[in-house]
Design an enzyme around this catalytic site. Structure first.
Site, PDB file in Angstrom:
ATOM      1  N   CYS A   1      30.643  39.443 -89.508  1.00 60.48           N
ATOM      2  CA  CYS A   1      29.462  39.760 -90.307  1.00 60.48           C
ATOM      3  C   CYS A   1      29.004  41.203 -90.067  1.00 60.48           C
ATOM      4  CB  CYS A   1      28.367  38.732 -90.036  1.00 60.48           C
ATOM      5  SG  CYS A   1      27.202  38.632 -91.406  1.00 60.48           S
TER       6      CYS A   1
ATOM      7  N   HIS B   1      30.836  33.771 -90.821  1.00 57.81           N
ATOM      8  CA  HIS B   1      30.763  33.417 -89.392  1.00 57.81           C
ATOM      9  C   HIS B   1      31.821  32.363 -89.049  1.00 57.81           C
ATOM     10  CE1 HIS B   1      27.124  35.634 -88.271  1.00 57.81           C
ATOM     11  NE2 HIS B   1      26.833  35.491 -89.554  1.00 57.81           N
TER      12      HIS B   1
ATOM     13  N   GLU C   1      32.870  31.441 -86.278  1.00 61.50           N
ATOM     14  CA  GLU C   1      32.544  30.656 -85.069  1.00 61.50           C
ATOM     15  C   GLU C   1      31.861  29.332 -85.406  1.00 61.50           C
ATOM     16  OE1 GLU C   1      30.979  33.319 -86.145  1.00 61.50           O
ATOM     17  OE2 GLU C   1      28.864  33.412 -85.544  1.00 61.50           O
TER      18      GLU C   1
HETATM   19  N1  GLN Z   1      22.267  42.285 -90.806  1.00 65.00           N
HETATM   20  C1  GLN Z   1      23.438  42.080 -91.610  1.00 65.00           C
HETATM   21  C2  GLN Z   1      23.095  41.489 -92.965  1.00 65.00           C
HETATM   22  O1  GLN Z   1      22.046  40.946 -93.155  1.00 65.00           O
HETATM   23  C3  GLN Z   1      24.439  41.195 -90.898  1.00 65.00           C
HETATM   24  C4  GLN Z   1      23.959  39.804 -90.692  1.00 65.00           C
HETATM   25  C5  GLN Z   1      24.788  39.025 -89.703  1.00 65.00           C
HETATM   26  O2  GLN Z   1      25.535  39.622 -88.918  1.00 65.00           O
HETATM   27  N2  GLN Z   1      24.653  37.724 -89.697  1.00 65.00           N
HETATM   28  O3  GLN Z   1      23.901  41.552 -93.856  1.00 65.00           O
END
Ligand code: GLN
Length: 554
Positions: free
Chosen positions: A388, A514, A516
């Site tokens: 992410c 994600h 994970e």
């Molecule tokens: N802050 C970034 C976004 O909102 C990444 C979010 C995250 O890593 N879950 O896109």
């Protein structure tokens, strides 16, 4: 095989004495044992806080937010439930006081209780009970529902939940509900004794609100002797066989094995008069055996900003355990503060690692350190996985240092950047509310044939869980691609970048999602398994390190 039960049985798990005893892991272990006896088990967590969900809480307050396929943001215990029981939960599996009160107040405004004074008892407790019964009945009746009550007995906040489960025990048949209470038996060095008093008090506090514990699970630093079990049983009104020892294990995945040795599954089957087969969890046992007998050791750096609070990275830590098990590797996680990397430079903290993970996160703090760390592993051929925000930082790094967009940034951190290679998604632009408004939950992704992503996933279409507002700016896709960055996973409509990779690097891959959240002990996530495998090879010298390259030039 015996016929399955027709009626749903309810197991309520409460906790006493102190918090953080591992109630979620104990509940999950109970679930695994019953599932391994052929029963259809469903899990639920009741959280007493007023937030509608943990999505708006700081990770320092609450730890990780566990996102489900349906996009609900839930408590991290749901991660344990999914990992132990290997099934995907939905929004019905986590209720909070915030949700319960919200539903009751909305119904009151519509006139749903016209004429009545709306009260905690019966209106709030009825709402709680109906949510539990809804989960039990949908999509078809479960054999067993395990309900974990958050918090510690004695807390004011959890009282409505405890009252609701007390009522349920009255309303259901005696043999259809079971109360399991998790407590602590501390060891006092001076007297050389295990102390049972805190447990007695906790069981008493439970009894004062009308709940009688049927089974006690006792966390203790030493094995409970027959004498201690008898004493606890006598004071707490349960037979000594219902006092179950819960010793610290080498791995949390060993807990079901310990519980089975304590005959806990037999006891539950007996109390609830469950019709089921004998325990069959041989695959689980061999997974635990592999986990405890690794052949390799690798060091993976994790570069983040919440590194002092490991609960913020719970699923990532577990994913490495699963990936290590699949690769017969003991994965040592080296936690590196992204701010320290900015201060000292990456070499000072990363020269010893065999792989790097840059996890998700929010806000500007620590970003430059993450970007420096990614530059270091890219240039030194060290295996890399970005998650992410980790993907977003990798794109910024490549844009700045390879593609020549010097001030490239994400508009999350610099909304005046001349090169916003990461920017707000269109559908996010008009949103002002913070709760449940990100791009959340499972979305499909198409993978480029022949890519590293395809090799790892072994398929061309995947589904992964998301939680973000920003994305790769499509205006820069062609330019970055020409400079060697491959966009190997794209949303089916072609609009959103989901996976990036570097074909010129031995293992450099990142996902906008994600991974994970979908790793399970016996089904490790391909990206984590791939990173650990690459790290084992890197350590074995199959991938030349920059240091080795430099040495060979001398
Ligand atoms: N802050 C970034 C976004 O909102 C990444 C979010 C995250 O890593 N879950 O896109």
């Amino acid at each position: 095989m015996a016929e399955k039960v027709k009626k749903t049985k309810y197991i309520f798990v409460t906790g006493g004495v102190v918090s953080s005893l591992g109630k979620g892991i104990a509940a999950s272990s109970i679930g695994l044992l019953l599932k391994s006896r052929g029963l259809n088990v469903r899990m639920m967590k009741c959280d007493p806080y007023i937030n509608v969900d943990p999505g708006t809480m700081n990770p320092f307050q609450h730890g990780e937010v566990f996102v489900l396929d349906d996009g609900s943001e839930t408590d991290l215990d749901l991660g344990h439930y999914e990992r132990f029981l290997d099934y995907s939960l939905n929004r019905f599996s986590n209720i909070t006081s915030g949700q319960i009160y919200d539903a009751v107040i909305q119904r009151e405004r519509k006139g749903g209780y016209l004429g009545a004074t709306v009260q905690v008892i019966p209106h709030i407790t009825n709402e709680i009970k109906s949510r539990i019964r809804l989960l039990a009945a949908t999509p078809e009746p479960a054999d067993v529902v395990i309900i974990e009550i958050g918090g510690t007995v004695g807390d004011i906040e959890s009282l409505p939940f405890l009252e609701a489960i007390r009522q349920m025990a009255l309303e259901e048949e005696n043999e259809d509900t079971l109360f399991i209470h998790l407590t602590l038996i501390p060891y006092i060095e001076g007297s050389g004794e295990l102390k049972t008093k805190p447990t007695q008090h906790s069981v008493k506090a439970l009894r004062e609100i009308g709940v009688d514990a049927d089974i006690l699970i006792c966390r203790s630093p030493l094995p409970l002797t027959r004498e201690v079990k008898k004493k606890i049983g006598l004071f707490c009104n349960v037979p000594p066989e219902a006092v179950i020892q819960d010793l610290d294990m080498e791995t949390i995945y060993e807990l079901p094995i310990q519980f089975h040795k304590e005959l806990l599954d037999n006891l539950m089957v007996h109390y609830l008069k469950l019709l089921c087969k004998d325990l069959d969890y041989s695959e689980w046992v061999s997974m635990v055996h592999n986990l405890k007998n690794p052949e390799h050791k690798v060091k993976i750096g994790i570069c983040g900003k919440y590194i002092d609070l490991r609960d913020a990275y719970k699923s990532i830590i577990e994913s490495f355990i699963h990936a290590g098990c699949a690769n017969k590797a003991d994965v040592e996680l080296v936690w590196v503060s992204s701010e320290l990397i900015s201060e000292d430079g990456p070499e000072a903290h990363l020269s010893d690692i065999d792989g790097l993970l840059v996890p998700g996160g929010f806000g500007e703090r620590g970003i430059e350190g993450k970007i420096d760390a990614i530059k270091y592993v890219r240039e030194n051929n060290i295996p890399f996985l970005g998650i992410c925000l980790g993907l977003q930082c990798a794109v910024i790094e490549y844009a700045r240092n390879v593609a020549g967009f010097e001030d490239a940034n994400s508009s999350e951190f610099d909304n005046k950047s001349p090169h916003p290679v990461i920017h707000l998604m269109d559908e996010q632009k008009d949103i002002t509310d913070k709760g449940a408004t990100m791009r959340l939950g499972s979305y499909p992704c198409k993978i480029t044939p022949g890519s590293l992503a395809q090799k790892l996933y072994n398929t061309l279409k995947i589904d992964e869980r998301h939680r973000h507002r920003y994305e790769v700016n499509n205006e820069y896709r062609d330019k970055l691609n020409k400079e060697g960055l491959e966009f190997s996973g794209i949303s089916p409509d072609g609009k959103l970048v989901e996976i990036i990779e570097l074909p010129s690097h031995p293992f450099f891959i990142a996902g906008q999602f994600h991974p994970e959240l979908k790793s399970r002990p016996m089904r490790p996530h391909p990206l984590f398994a791939g990173l650990v495998k690459a790290a084992v090879n890197f350590k074995g010298g199959k991938i030349p390190t920059a240091k080795k390259i430099r040495e060979s030039i001398k």
